[in-house]
Design an enzyme around this catalytic site. Sequence first.
Site, PDB file in Angstrom:
ATOM      1  N   ARG D 148       0.828  -1.213   0.000  1.00 24.53           N
ATOM      2  CA  ARG D 148       0.000   0.000   0.000  1.00 24.53           C
ATOM      3  C   ARG D 148       0.860   1.260   0.000  1.00 24.53           C
ATOM      4  O   ARG D 148       0.390   2.329  -0.410  1.00 24.53           O
ATOM      5  CB  ARG D 148      -0.935   0.014   1.212  1.00 24.53           C
ATOM      6  CG  ARG D 148      -2.065  -1.042   1.093  1.00 24.53           C
ATOM      7  CD  ARG D 148      -2.982  -1.043   2.299  1.00 24.53           C
ATOM      8  NE  ARG D 148      -3.586   0.253   2.525  1.00 24.53           N
ATOM      9  CZ  ARG D 148      -4.139   0.627   3.683  1.00 24.53           C
ATOM     10  NH1 ARG D 148      -4.157  -0.217   4.723  1.00 24.53           N
ATOM     11  NH2 ARG D 148      -4.661   1.819   3.831  1.00 24.53           N
ATOM     12  N   TYR D 162      -7.918  15.513  -6.150  1.00 29.92           N
ATOM     13  CA  TYR D 162      -8.095  16.821  -5.499  1.00 29.92           C
ATOM     14  C   TYR D 162      -7.219  16.898  -4.260  1.00 29.92           C
ATOM     15  O   TYR D 162      -6.953  15.889  -3.622  1.00 29.92           O
ATOM     16  CB  TYR D 162      -9.569  17.062  -5.111  1.00 29.92           C
ATOM     17  CG  TYR D 162     -10.153  16.023  -4.185  1.00 29.92           C
ATOM     18  CD1 TYR D 162     -10.703  14.845  -4.679  1.00 29.92           C
ATOM     19  CD2 TYR D 162     -10.176  16.215  -2.812  1.00 29.92           C
ATOM     20  CE1 TYR D 162     -11.243  13.885  -3.836  1.00 29.92           C
ATOM     21  CE2 TYR D 162     -10.717  15.262  -1.957  1.00 29.92           C
ATOM     22  CZ  TYR D 162     -11.241  14.102  -2.472  1.00 29.92           C
ATOM     23  OH  TYR D 162     -11.775  13.148  -1.642  1.00 29.92           O
ATOM     24  N   PRO D 163      -6.737  18.094  -3.946  1.00 28.46           N
ATOM     25  CA  PRO D 163      -5.977  18.293  -2.711  1.00 28.46           C
ATOM     26  C   PRO D 163      -6.916  18.759  -1.603  1.00 28.46           C
ATOM     27  O   PRO D 163      -8.005  19.264  -1.886  1.00 28.46           O
ATOM     28  CB  PRO D 163      -5.013  19.420  -3.085  1.00 28.46           C
ATOM     29  CG  PRO D 163      -5.769  20.245  -4.067  1.00 28.46           C
ATOM     30  CD  PRO D 163      -6.699  19.292  -4.812  1.00 28.46           C
ATOM     31  N   MET D 164      -6.503  18.579  -0.367  1.00 25.86           N
ATOM     32  CA  MET D 164      -7.349  19.026   0.749  1.00 25.86           C
ATOM     33  C   MET D 164      -6.541  19.371   1.996  1.00 25.86           C
ATOM     34  O   MET D 164      -5.391  18.961   2.144  1.00 25.86           O
ATOM     35  CB  MET D 164      -8.397  17.965   1.085  1.00 25.86           C
ATOM     36  CG  MET D 164      -7.827  16.651   1.533  1.00 25.86           C
ATOM     37  SD  MET D 164      -9.142  15.520   2.104  1.00 25.86           S
ATOM     38  CE  MET D 164      -9.681  16.389   3.588  1.00 25.86           C
ATOM     39  N   LYS D 166      -7.102  20.024   6.456  1.00 25.09           N
ATOM     40  CA  LYS D 166      -7.999  20.002   7.599  1.00 25.09           C
ATOM     41  C   LYS D 166      -8.076  21.441   8.114  1.00 25.09           C
ATOM     42  O   LYS D 166      -7.042  22.118   8.225  1.00 25.09           O
ATOM     43  CB  LYS D 166      -7.463  19.073   8.699  1.00 25.09           C
ATOM     44  CG  LYS D 166      -7.514  17.595   8.329  1.00 25.09           C
ATOM     45  CD  LYS D 166      -8.923  17.087   8.150  1.00 25.09           C
ATOM     46  CE  LYS D 166      -8.935  15.562   8.045  1.00 25.09           C
ATOM     47  NZ  LYS D 166     -10.239  15.064   7.586  1.00 25.09           N
ATOM     48  N   HIS D 189     -14.906   8.033   9.097  1.00 20.98           N
ATOM     49  CA  HIS D 189     -14.628   8.420   7.711  1.00 20.98           C
ATOM     50  C   HIS D 189     -14.201   7.194   6.891  1.00 20.98           C
ATOM     51  O   HIS D 189     -14.637   6.991   5.762  1.00 20.98           O
ATOM     52  CB  HIS D 189     -13.516   9.477   7.735  1.00 20.98           C
ATOM     53  CG  HIS D 189     -13.198  10.080   6.415  1.00 20.98           C
ATOM     54  ND1 HIS D 189     -14.032  10.973   5.791  1.00 20.98           N
ATOM     55  CD2 HIS D 189     -12.125   9.941   5.606  1.00 20.98           C
ATOM     56  CE1 HIS D 189     -13.480  11.365   4.644  1.00 20.98           C
ATOM     57  NE2 HIS D 189     -12.331  10.750   4.502  1.00 20.98           N
ATOM     58  N   GLN D 202      -8.574   4.035  -3.671  1.00 19.49           N
ATOM     59  CA  GLN D 202      -8.166   5.345  -3.172  1.00 19.49           C
ATOM     60  C   GLN D 202      -6.702   5.342  -2.752  1.00 19.49           C
ATOM     61  O   GLN D 202      -6.256   4.432  -2.062  1.00 19.49           O
ATOM     62  CB  GLN D 202      -9.054   5.680  -1.971  1.00 19.49           C
ATOM     63  CG  GLN D 202      -8.643   6.918  -1.203  1.00 19.49           C
ATOM     64  CD  GLN D 202      -9.568   7.186  -0.033  1.00 19.49           C
ATOM     65  OE1 GLN D 202     -10.708   7.602  -0.208  1.00 19.49           O
ATOM     66  NE2 GLN D 202      -9.092   6.928   1.167  1.00 19.49           N
TER      67      GLN D 202
END
Lengths: 270, 270, 270, 270, 270
Positions: D148, D162-164, D166, D189, D202
């Site tokens: 992984r 997409y970037p993110m 918190k 989540h 993912q």
Amino acid sequence: MSEAGIPAAPLTLEGSSVLHQMFRIRWSAWRRASGQEILDEAIPALEAMGPRTALFGLLGHKGDLLFLHFRDSFEELHQAELALARLRLADYLEATTSYLSVVELGLYESSVKLYQGLRDLGVEPLSEEWERACEAMLAQQAKAMHPRLYPEIPPRRYLCFYPMDKKRGESRNWYELPIQDRQGLMHEHGLIGRRYAGSVKQIISGSIGFDDWEWGVDLFADDPLVFKKLIYEMRFDQASAAYALFGKFYLGLRYSVSDLGALLSGTPSP
Amino acid sequence: MSEAGIPAAPLTLEGSSVLHQMFRIRWSAWRRASGQEILDEAIPALEAMGPRTALFGLLGHKGDLLFLHFRDSFEELHQAELALARLRLADYLEATTSYLSVVELGLYESSVKLYQGLRDLGVEPLSEEWERACEAMLAQQAKAMHPRLYPEIPPRRYLCFYPMDKKRGESRNWYELPIQDRQGLMHEHGLIGRRYAGSVKQIISGSIGFDDWEWGVDLFADDPLVFKKLIYEMRFDQASAAYALFGKFYLGLRYSVSDLGALLSGTPSP
Amino acid sequence: MSEAGIPAAPLTLEGSSVLHQMFRIRWSAWRRASGQEILDEAIPALEAMGPRTALFGLLGHKGDLLFLHFRDSFEELHQAELALARLRLADYLEATTSYLSVVELGLYESSVKLYQGLRDLGVEPLSEEWERACEAMLAQQAKAMHPRLYPEIPPRRYLCFYPMDKKRGESRNWYELPIQDRQGLMHEHGLIGRRYAGSVKQIISGSIGFDDWEWGVDLFADDPLVFKKLIYEMRFDQASAAYALFGKFYLGLRYSVSDLGALLSGTPSP
Amino acid sequence: MSEAGIPAAPLTLEGSSVLHQMFRIRWSAWRRASGQEILDEAIPALEAMGPRTALFGLLGHKGDLLFLHFRDSFEELHQAELALARLRLADYLEATTSYLSVVELGLYESSVKLYQGLRDLGVEPLSEEWERACEAMLAQQAKAMHPRLYPEIPPRRYLCFYPMDKKRGESRNWYELPIQDRQGLMHEHGLIGRRYAGSVKQIISGSIGFDDWEWGVDLFADDPLVFKKLIYEMRFDQASAAYALFGKFYLGLRYSVSDLGALLSGTPSP
Amino acid sequence: MSEAGIPAAPLTLEGSSVLHQMFRIRWSAWRRASGQEILDEAIPALEAMGPRTALFGLLGHKGDLLFLHFRDSFEELHQAELALARLRLADYLEATTSYLSVVELGLYESSVKLYQGLRDLGVEPLSEEWERACEAMLAQQAKAMHPRLYPEIPPRRYLCFYPMDKKRGESRNWYELPIQDRQGLMHEHGLIGRRYAGSVKQIISGSIGFDDWEWGVDLFADDPLVFKKLIYEMRFDQASAAYALFGKFYLGLRYSVSDLGALLSGTPSP
């Protein structure tokens, strides 16, 4: 529906369709162009647009020229935009921004009065009878206010244009205020404008659904310092201090289309 | 899982894949191009795309042309996008922005009803039985709503397009509201739209995971003022006033592909 | 009207019209240009503008040159801007940004004193008598402060320019503070500036209605470290800590116009 | 140090170095280029990069091509980036954006368990003994999770990137939550993701210190609608609803490098 | 003045003037250029700048090259910037961004100790005596910390650069915290850095008054993963979690100037 059982949105009247076009001049290319030929095509074409198209020279890097078009429909604005785009002059202009709107009169006072009257008569909000009464009031006001809905472009030396929103913040939200409170704030706001009526001519246009802000504001004056004084004073009234959000500001000097050649040669007569 | 022990997300149906492409025309280059040859290639190619591709002229600097494509998949949208890019016409177009989405019907009412019914029957949320019931409802609705999921592009003169999000602010957060509250707000919101149904045709598309906003809104009407009236009225409903965040607005006039030459020459007939 | 029954806006005096123009040099094109010819046209033209136009070299990618113009009107600023644009030198300059403003003196102390005095005398705010008293005070102050309203450009080696706003946040809003509180905060703010008066010359200009921020700040010093020390210390005073919002910062080195050739050849003498 | 006397930051494992490169195709220039020659150089060079470089066609104006590179180090990514830049093909590509990150596995569960265990044993946080225990756990997990950490690029038809971040808001701040609370939110989540495991693959990569957002998210699927369903459902979980901040979304279709010519001619076979 | 009757701003020491210059390489033009000639001019010129100018290759679209200059003054930085601009190499570089700052040591601990000591002695804050004591402390520290104020550029393989601010939010405002609280937070923050001292070399520079953020952070390491680990861990300390606002991140690989040719040919040896 606002808390008092009457609609939250005031009635509005719409008039002329308005397009602001801001352009930067491609000075280098222009310096090398056959300027006179290009002007010989452009000036008659622009003059043929008549007094509902005005030319301004802009200060600063946000643009060199601003064309302000008032028309009877978006269809006609589109024709004006395309007419300008097909001029050879357009090769020397770079669109930096624009603004699309329609002249708007917000009828806070009449709306609240009408809504409350209808409610007191027991008319169901938004019922057919209610709508008929609104239509009747709008028709009457549209007639009375025709000159303000289809104004000519005020012949003042200076223009100040900016778009604005009403804030929808987490705790301060214009659109959650009762219509009566908004009416009071707009009334207070209007009183300031009235004191400047002699030196500043103001045209408000609405752009919800048409452009990226909710309203456009055009101020016309012979002395640009009154823009500063008026807007600064308004910034302290509750409607602006707490609820107004402003976009970019554009400051222009009015020129007649026949001055375009002098402007492009960098030597307009003041 | 919402507080009431039912899922927080409503079920949705998806239909046509949608691409909005906004272009600025390179007027200078076009003026010098062999326009007719280029149009002789472009117009048949665009017409071959059929009624699921529509052409709009845009007002203002944000673009001159908008192509709206409805297709059955992103695969087909990609084909359409590439077909346009390989036309010689593309040399005279500069992409200013675009929007990718799929027609979406949000089933708040049916979802809440179904979720509550299943819960009352003691079905475990998200269990196999639960999922089967959801799939069955979706299949049934998809059939019933097929025309709304795969609509034709409404043949109205004007288009208003804008993307939007639901806010996730620190104290006002759409995604933290119970589904029943959101259902109520969407219902109230829908009532406004319904009163305008005669004059505005609305198509909502979802873009979570596809583009930078959560939804795209397309409004079609013959009178552009109804865009302003509808959106202004909606801005006061709770779903919009407190929770809507809006992107840029695009205002277009519909043209048939055969008008493209006239449009590019700056002289379309209205 | 502030809570105490006196106007919320302090009176202000306005002086010189100010334009900052930031340019990037097109180094590649310049390297290939007939530099001497271009300078032979540009330098006399710039020198003819006199001491109210100053030249700075900028550090970093935000620009290479900054022209600072002080004039008596926007009309004259427009003439200066056009005079620069029509030089052949302009082919080698790309405008990156600009700022339009007028030298401003905010009269918090005098305004509060005058307002309170008039109120104590029972004069109706904004009545004719009130306005006459304000005009008289402004006329007197304008005379006394003429050198500060129409300053020369301080002949220091370094320039620091930035625009700023006063915040209108949801809980912290400068424009909702009582004028007496703002006067106190501005007084405290001014004390810090006064301690740096020997090493930094500061000129504040107002730009409400003219450009995208409310004020422009120009600092002039021979040692650039004092910019950092002054602004850092001020950032802790309440007027800045809670209410100031800053734009981009520009750092320039003063050159005489006759150094322009050396600057463009990349070899100015320090 | 979190309130419970254990560190606030979870341990993480890092694997492949990842670079996303988004390009717009210069269609006009390409149409005039010796396409075959350029492809004859580019395709073997790209194929030589092997399966750790993948090609996607992008929908919309944000780019036409996306190259996704997985490598063993930033050094190797830099080599890949330069190898692409020196191809003649690069003359026809304009970089619109990019994203630099490393595959990351956040070990919330193991970290909390380890931290609490060590604390219960009386081991001083961040002492040598503590650090040794952490290193040992990381080494063991790195071995177990090797596939992984160094994944192959999933061979699905569609990509969603997409970037993110918190959020660190004034009242809602992810980084101020106790690690146990964050662990709980991440667990919830993850449960949603697990239900989609069959249809979506993912890969999360971390970019703190490397690029402008904290994480990059790559989703791979054969049906793009599952991106929308997954992300919409997740938007209602607390970790996303209250704390996630999203960047721009990119939607791509996978092509093999040998399809590049067809893609550039506008006629890829689906 | 902070609540405790002592100044709110800590004393700071300033050292080297610092300029970061980020450039995109114009690969197409370079491919067609007389590369060797251009390098024959550029490499000696860059080498002549000595060890206080360092070259980095950047990953991603934000730039291809970064020049980091340490100098003794802004005057010297301007000379370096101009020297680079006048090279023929500059025709193949496009400035994407830059950052101007001075190496800074924030003396929270010494300042608080000194301020409290002076206050306890009854010295009037900001009196002449007070200022003399501050000057004396600064002079002593400047001497002791000379190597940290005028550092050489650490010879590590990787660079991480980003600018940052301390937040001035409506409820969380760094500049409204008492100096003792800020000292405590900075102390805690520093402890994390100290644990990474062996693997990361950090240089903080201040840019208030010089550029658009308050500080620039440069991290130097041989393993880029430590950037991520360090910054992630710090993000949970109170000074960062609640008060830090970050700009864009730049990740570079160090090359010697003599590698420039290999870098521009796309084949640097690692």
